[in-house]
Enzyme design. Structure first.
Site, PDB file in Angstrom:
ATOM      1  N   LYS A   1       4.077  -7.375   4.067  1.00 30.34           N
ATOM      2  CA  LYS A   1       4.877  -6.152   4.199  1.00 30.34           C
ATOM      3  C   LYS A   1       3.994  -4.951   4.560  1.00 30.34           C
ATOM      4  CE  LYS A   1       4.641  -5.189  -0.750  1.00 30.34           C
ATOM      5  NZ  LYS A   1       5.261  -5.483  -2.055  1.00 30.34           N
TER       6      LYS A   1
ATOM      7  N   TYR B   1     -13.398  23.242   7.773  1.00 27.87           N
ATOM      8  CA  TYR B   1     -12.368  24.172   7.307  1.00 27.87           C
ATOM      9  C   TYR B   1     -12.724  24.764   5.950  1.00 27.87           C
ATOM     10  CZ  TYR B   1      -9.153  22.769  11.007  1.00 27.87           C
ATOM     11  OH  TYR B   1      -8.567  22.549  12.217  1.00 27.87           O
TER      12      TYR B   1
HETATM   13  C1  LIG Z   1       4.573  -6.514  -2.781  1.00 24.96           C
HETATM   14  C2  LIG Z   1       5.252  -7.626  -3.448  1.00 24.96           C
HETATM   15  C3  LIG Z   1       4.568  -8.796  -3.790  1.00 24.96           C
HETATM   16  C4  LIG Z   1       3.054  -8.938  -3.658  1.00 24.96           C
HETATM   17  O1  LIG Z   1       2.416  -8.284  -4.692  1.00 24.96           O
HETATM   18  P1  LIG Z   1       0.818  -8.349  -4.873  1.00 24.96           P
HETATM   19  O2  LIG Z   1       0.566  -7.663  -6.143  1.00 24.96           O
HETATM   20  O3  LIG Z   1       0.251  -7.604  -3.706  1.00 24.96           O
HETATM   21  O4  LIG Z   1       0.449  -9.782  -4.841  1.00 24.96           O
HETATM   22  C5  LIG Z   1       5.284  -9.849  -4.309  1.00 24.96           C
HETATM   23  N1  LIG Z   1       6.625  -9.751  -4.493  1.00 24.96           N
HETATM   24  C6  LIG Z   1       7.316  -8.645  -4.190  1.00 24.96           C
HETATM   25  C7  LIG Z   1       8.781  -8.606  -4.438  1.00 24.96           C
HETATM   26  C8  LIG Z   1       6.660  -7.540  -3.673  1.00 24.96           C
HETATM   27  O5  LIG Z   1       7.352  -6.426  -3.391  1.00 24.96           O
END
Ligand SMILES: *Cc1c(COP(=O)(O)O)cnc(C)c1O
Length: 342
Positions: free
Chosen positions: A33, A251
Site C-alpha cells: 500500500k 532561510y
Molecule cells: C498496513 C497494514 C498491514 C501491514 O502492517 P505492517 O506493520 O507494516 O506489517 C497489515 N494489515 C493491514 C490491514 C494494514 O493496513
C-alpha cells in the site's frame, strides 16, 4: 538528480526470513500500500513476484489495477466502494454493513472483523447479518481478516485480539458450511504479529509490510530477527561554497558558521517528501556529514563537498530525530524520485 536505491538482496533476505516464520512463501501477502511504503509500487511488486509471492495488498483500486498482472490476488485495503466491476483477481475489503450493501453483486471480498482496534470491521455480533448480506448479494467471500492494534507492544493485547478472532472464525466457518460457501482464507497477522508468534495456526497467510522493507517493529526485548532495510535515499550536489566565519546560510539564516567552512547544497527538499530540517538541530547523513540550516523545498546544505550523499540507508535514527515511526520516513518520499534496484 536525487534517487532512491532498492536493495534486492536485502528484500529477498527479509522475505526469506518471513517465509520461514510463516511456513512458506505462499503464506505471505506483501503489503504494498501507499506506493509500497514509498519504495515504489510497481518495482517492489515485480521483485515480490520474482521472489515467488502470490498475493499483495494495496491501498486503493488504482494501486490494485497497476499490479494485478503480477499476483493471483490483490486485496484493496482502504478504498471507497468501486463504481466499476473489478478484475477477477482483485478483492475488496468490506469494513461495514454499509460497504457490503453497496458493493456490486458478485464482487470478491474479504470481510473485516473488529476484534478490538475499533478502526474498521464488523463486530462479532454482526457476523450473522453480514453473512446473510454476502449470500443474498452473491458476494464472493474470499477471506476474513482482522488487524492487531498493538502486536508490536509489550502487552497481552495481541493474544486477547487473537482469541476473539478465533471465536469469530468458528462462527464464520459454521455459517459458511451452512450456506455451502467455498473455503475462506482467514488472516490476521501484520509484521509484528508474525514475528511474535510461533505459528499462524490455521490462518492462510500473514500480511507483511514493514518487516519486508527491513524494519523489525517488535520491542527489542523480543527475540531479535535481523532484517535489512531495502531503501536508501541519495541526494546529488548542486554547488559548493566556503561559508565565512559569521556568515549565515539558508532561510532565516539560522545556521552561523563558527569558522570558515566548506558547505555544499544538495537536490532534495521537503517538496520531495523528506522531513524538513528546522536548522535548530543538526541531522547526520549516513556518511556522518551534518546538515547546515533549514531545509528548503528543493534543496538543503551539508558540511563538506561530496558529489553524492546518502541521506539514510536505515530510517530508524531519522524517525527518532523527527519523533515519528520508521514507517513514515520512506512512505512520504515522492513517487517522482527515481528508483534504482541494486
Ligand atoms: C498496513 C497494514 C498491514 C501491514 O502492517 P505492517 O506493520 O507494516 O506489517 C497489515 N494489515 C493491514 C490491514 C494494514 O493496513
Amino acid at each position: 538528480m536525487a534517487f532512491i536505491t532498492l536493495n534486492k538482496a536485502h528484500l529477498f533476505h527479509n522475505l526469506h526470513i518471513l517465509a520461514i516464520k510463516a511456513g512458506g512463501k505462499e503464506k505471505l501477502m506483501a503489503v504494498l500500500k501507499d506506493n509500497a511504503y514509498g519504495h515504489g509500487l510497481r518495482i517492489m511488486a515485480e521483485l515480490c513476484h520474482e521472489f515467488g509471492l502470490k498475493r499483495a495488498a494495496v491501498k486503493n483500486v488504482e494501486e490494485a489495477k497497476s499490479i494485478a498482472d503480477l499476483f493471483d490476488e490483490v486485496l484493496v485495503l482502504v478504498d471507497a466502494v468501486p463504481t466499476e466491476k473489478l478484475a477477477h483477481n482483485i478483492s475488496f475489503s468490506a469494513h461495514s454493513y454499509a460497504m457490503l450493501e453497496s458493493l456490486h453483486d458478485g464482487e470478491n471480498i474479504h470481510l473485516s472483523i473488529d476484534t478490538g482496534m475499533h478502526r474498521n470491521g464488523i463486530k462479532e455480533n454482526e457476523i450473522e447479518r453480514a453473512m446473510e448480506i454476502i449470500v443474498q448479494k452473491k458476494l464472493q467471500i474470499k477471506g476474513v481478516f482482522t488487524h492487531f492494534r498493538s502486536a508490536d507492544e509489550l502487552n497481552s493485547e495481541f493474544f486477547w485480539q487473537r482469541s476473539l478472532f478465533e471465536r469469530a472464525k468458528k462462527r464464520i466457518k459454521a455459517l459458511a458450511q451452512q450456506y455451502g460457501l467455498p473455503k475462506i482464507a482467514f488472516h490476521s497477522c501484520n509484521s509484528a504479529g508474525l514475528l511474535r508468534t510461533d505459528t499462524l495456526g490455521d490462518d492462510a497467510f500473514a500480511r507483511v509490510g514493514i518487516a519486508m522493507y527491513g524494519y523489525n517493529p517488535l520491542h527489542p526485548s523480543f527475540n531479535p530477527v535481523l532484517l535489512k532495510p531495502v531503501l536508501a535515499l541519495w541526494a546529488e550536489k548542486l554547488s559548493t561554497r566556503v561559508l565565512k566565519k559569521g556568515e549565515h546560510v539558508g532561510y532565516g539564516g539560522v545556521y552561523e558558521a563558527p569558522y570558515d567552512e566548506v558547505i555544499s547544497t544538495y537536490d532534495i527538499g521537503y517538496g520531495d517528501g523528506f522531513f524538513r530540517f528546522n536548522g535548530i538541530t543538526s541531522i547526520a547523513m549516513a556518511d556522518g556529514s551534518v546538515s547546515k540550516g533549514r531545509m528548503s523545498m528543493d534543496s538543503f546544505c551539508l558540511g563538506g563537498d561530496a558529489k553524492e550523499v546518502c541521506m539514510f540507508e536505515n530510517a530508524t535514527t531519522l524517525a527518532q530525530e523527527f519523533k515519528t515511526i520508521t514507517y513514515e520516513i520512506p512512505t512520504k518520499l515522492s513517487p517522482a524520485l527515481k528508483r534504482i534496484v541494486i
